[in-house]
Write an enzyme that holds these catalytic residues in place. Structure first.
Site, mmCIF file in Angstrom:
data_model
loop_
_atom_site.group_PDB
_atom_site.id
_atom_site.type_symbol
_atom_site.label_atom_id
_atom_site.label_comp_id
_atom_site.label_asym_id
_atom_site.label_seq_id
_atom_site.Cartn_x
_atom_site.Cartn_y
_atom_site.Cartn_z
ATOM 1 N N HIS A 66 4.317 7.314 8.561
ATOM 2 C CA HIS A 66 4.994 8.502 9.118
ATOM 3 C C HIS A 66 4.676 9.774 8.318
ATOM 4 O O HIS A 66 5.002 10.867 8.757
ATOM 5 C CB HIS A 66 6.514 8.276 9.285
ATOM 6 C CG HIS A 66 7.315 8.333 8.022
ATOM 7 N ND1 HIS A 66 8.686 8.451 8.026
ATOM 8 C CD2 HIS A 66 6.958 8.288 6.706
ATOM 9 C CE1 HIS A 66 9.129 8.470 6.773
ATOM 10 N NE2 HIS A 66 8.110 8.368 5.977
ATOM 11 N N GLY B 294 2.900 1.964 -2.294
ATOM 12 C CA GLY B 294 4.194 1.314 -2.579
ATOM 13 C C GLY B 294 5.064 2.049 -3.579
ATOM 14 O O GLY B 294 6.080 1.516 -4.013
ATOM 15 N N VAL C 30 0.835 -1.203 0.000
ATOM 16 C CA VAL C 30 0.000 0.000 0.000
ATOM 17 C C VAL C 30 0.875 1.260 0.000
ATOM 18 O O VAL C 30 1.817 1.363 0.784
ATOM 19 C CB VAL C 30 -0.952 0.002 1.221
ATOM 20 C CG1 VAL C 30 -1.641 1.351 1.381
ATOM 21 C CG2 VAL C 30 -1.986 -1.104 1.064
ATOM 22 N N ASP D 72 -6.940 5.038 -3.937
ATOM 23 C CA ASP D 72 -6.753 5.941 -2.798
ATOM 24 C C ASP D 72 -6.884 5.111 -1.525
ATOM 25 O O ASP D 72 -7.959 4.567 -1.236
ATOM 26 C CB ASP D 72 -7.837 7.030 -2.873
ATOM 27 C CG ASP D 72 -7.750 8.007 -1.712
ATOM 28 O OD1 ASP D 72 -6.939 7.772 -0.779
ATOM 29 O OD2 ASP D 72 -8.497 9.010 -1.741
ATOM 30 N N ASP E 93 -0.909 2.509 -5.429
ATOM 31 C CA ASP E 93 -0.483 3.899 -5.170
ATOM 32 C C ASP E 93 -1.371 4.831 -5.983
ATOM 33 O O ASP E 93 -2.284 4.381 -6.695
ATOM 34 C CB ASP E 93 1.014 4.087 -5.517
ATOM 35 C CG ASP E 93 1.662 5.236 -4.734
ATOM 36 O OD1 ASP E 93 1.269 6.401 -4.952
ATOM 37 O OD2 ASP E 93 2.546 4.967 -3.905
#
Ligand code: SAH
Ligand code: P1S
Length: 363
Positions: A267, A207, A205, A249, A229
């Site tokens: 992150h 990626g 996901v 999405d 992606d």
């Protein structure tokens, strides 16, 4: 008159030195950037042995007036361990000469090596990551919740900036940096094989262009890998029977599979957004019952186990992600809150390649 330094004076001097170290930290980064742009590591690598200053200046096509500059650049870069200084015998009995060689970190700048991080140096030190810091006071004092430093400085989000037609070079630069990071996992994947054993399908996901999926596909050709992606990233890519690219999405829905991989994704996002992504991942693996899993590859801030320098690097990354995306690097407690908050029941952390950890998350 007594010139012996008082305690007060010596404390002041030390404090000044300490402060200046922080002020001029950026020069190390910029010298590294110059070395990468010049291709110093590539030149040493092609030379096959340590190279003298004159030889290096010649292969880099530097103007003779810049030889002294190159010497001083290399003086810093050898002092800080990016290159090695040795000697080579002089020609025809002449005195031995200083020569420059590669060290483990500069080997990672050699573009013909399969593990090359030059694209990360290029991307992370590009003006789009640096210029925004000039607006940090404006950002911190304005009352616009959720606005990133990047948006406050430029008027658009970093994703919008990357996805503009006119910025296709920057999007490529970003994706090449991600691919370079993924290539570093070749050895780590071999050691961590067990993580992928028994899976018949995996969705990578967000990626990117599929850097890590390609490595997984090589090691486990029977796993059906899907790189998922945004359309502008994967639309033009094609794989083969067991490596395919799907546009979509991740905040809407994620294609179903035995396992979901999230490398360097969470992150980029705040807790609320990360929870949404994780819940969609849980849905995607629900067909496999208790045997499904989510594999997260990210930084784990761990001040008790890591040394001070490693923690400092992770905390710097945290501010980079905060300023660009409102993202964050997380401590164990924060990972736990996300994992349990998204409805998973257990997790297992294993350190992996460099500054990252692998977190297996189970339903
Ligand atoms: N996992 C890859 C790429 C990390 S960069 C790697 O480690 O190499 C983060 C990726 O998130 C980018 O490729 C970006 O295009 C993707 N992304 C951002 N928003 C997304 C969305 N809403 N859905 C799917 N992917 C998204
Ligand atoms: C900050 O942004 C990200 C990085 C770093 C960063 C985001 C992710 C992973 C790594 O590497 C690059 C950075 C590369 C870049 C860049 C910024 O190319 C252009 O701008 O420092 C994704 O999770």
């Amino acid at each position: 008159m007594d010139f012996s330094t008082s305690n007060e004076e010596s404390e002041l001097s030390q404090a000044q030195t300490e402060l200046y170290k922080h002020v001029y930290n950026f020069v190390g980064s910029m010298a590294l950037k110059s070395a990468m742009e010049l291709g110093i590591a590539d030149a040493i690598h092609s030379h096959g042995k340590p190279i003298t200053l004159l030889e290096l200046a010649t292969v880099l096509n530097l103007h003779p007036s810049k030889i002294g500059v190159l010497h001083r650049l290399l003086r810093l870069l050898t002092h800080n361990g990016l290159f090695a200084r040795t000697t080579v015998p002089g020609i025809e009995g002449a005195e031995e000469e200083t020569a420059y060689g590669l060290t483990p970190p500069s080997k990672l700048l050699v573009k013909s090596n399969s593990t090359c991080l030059a694209p990360i140096v290029k991307g992370a030190l590009h003006s789009s990551s640096l210029d925004m810091w000039g607006s940090s006071k404006k950002w911190l004092t304005e009352d616009k919740e959720d606005l990133t430093l990047f948006e406050s400085a430029t008027g658009e989000s970093f994703w919008e900036f990357l996805n503009k037609e006119t910025e296709s070079d920057t999007l490529s630069m970003f994706q090449e940096a991600m691919a370079a990071d993924s290539n570093m996992f070749k050895l780590a994947l071999k050691e961590g094989m067990h993580v992928f054993e028994g899976l018949t399908s995996l969705v990578d996901v967000a990626g990117g262009r599929g850097g890590i999926s390609k490595l997984i596909h090589e090691a486990f050709p029977d796993i059906k890998c899907t790189v998922f992606d945004q359309p502008q990233v994967v639309a033009s890519l094609s794989g083969d029977e067991n490596l395919n690219f799907v546009a979509g999405d991740m905040f809407m829905s994620i294609p179903p599979a035995d396992a979901v991989l999230l490398k360097w994704v969470l992150h980029d996002w705040n807790d609320e957004q990360s929870l949404k992504i994780l819940k969609n991942c849980k849905e995607a693996i629900s067909g496999r019952g208790k045997d499904g899993k989510v594999i997260i590859i990210e930084i784990l801030i761990d001040e008790t186990s890591d040394d001070r320098e490693l923690t400092e690097l992770k905390l710097k990354y945290d501010l980079v992600l905060l300023s660009m995306f409102n993202g964050k690097e997380r401590e164990k407690k924060e990972w736990e809150e996300l994992i349990y908050g998204a409805g998973f029941s257990s997790y297992k952390i294993t350190p992996i390649c460099g500054i990252k950890s692998l977190i297996e998350v189970f339903p």
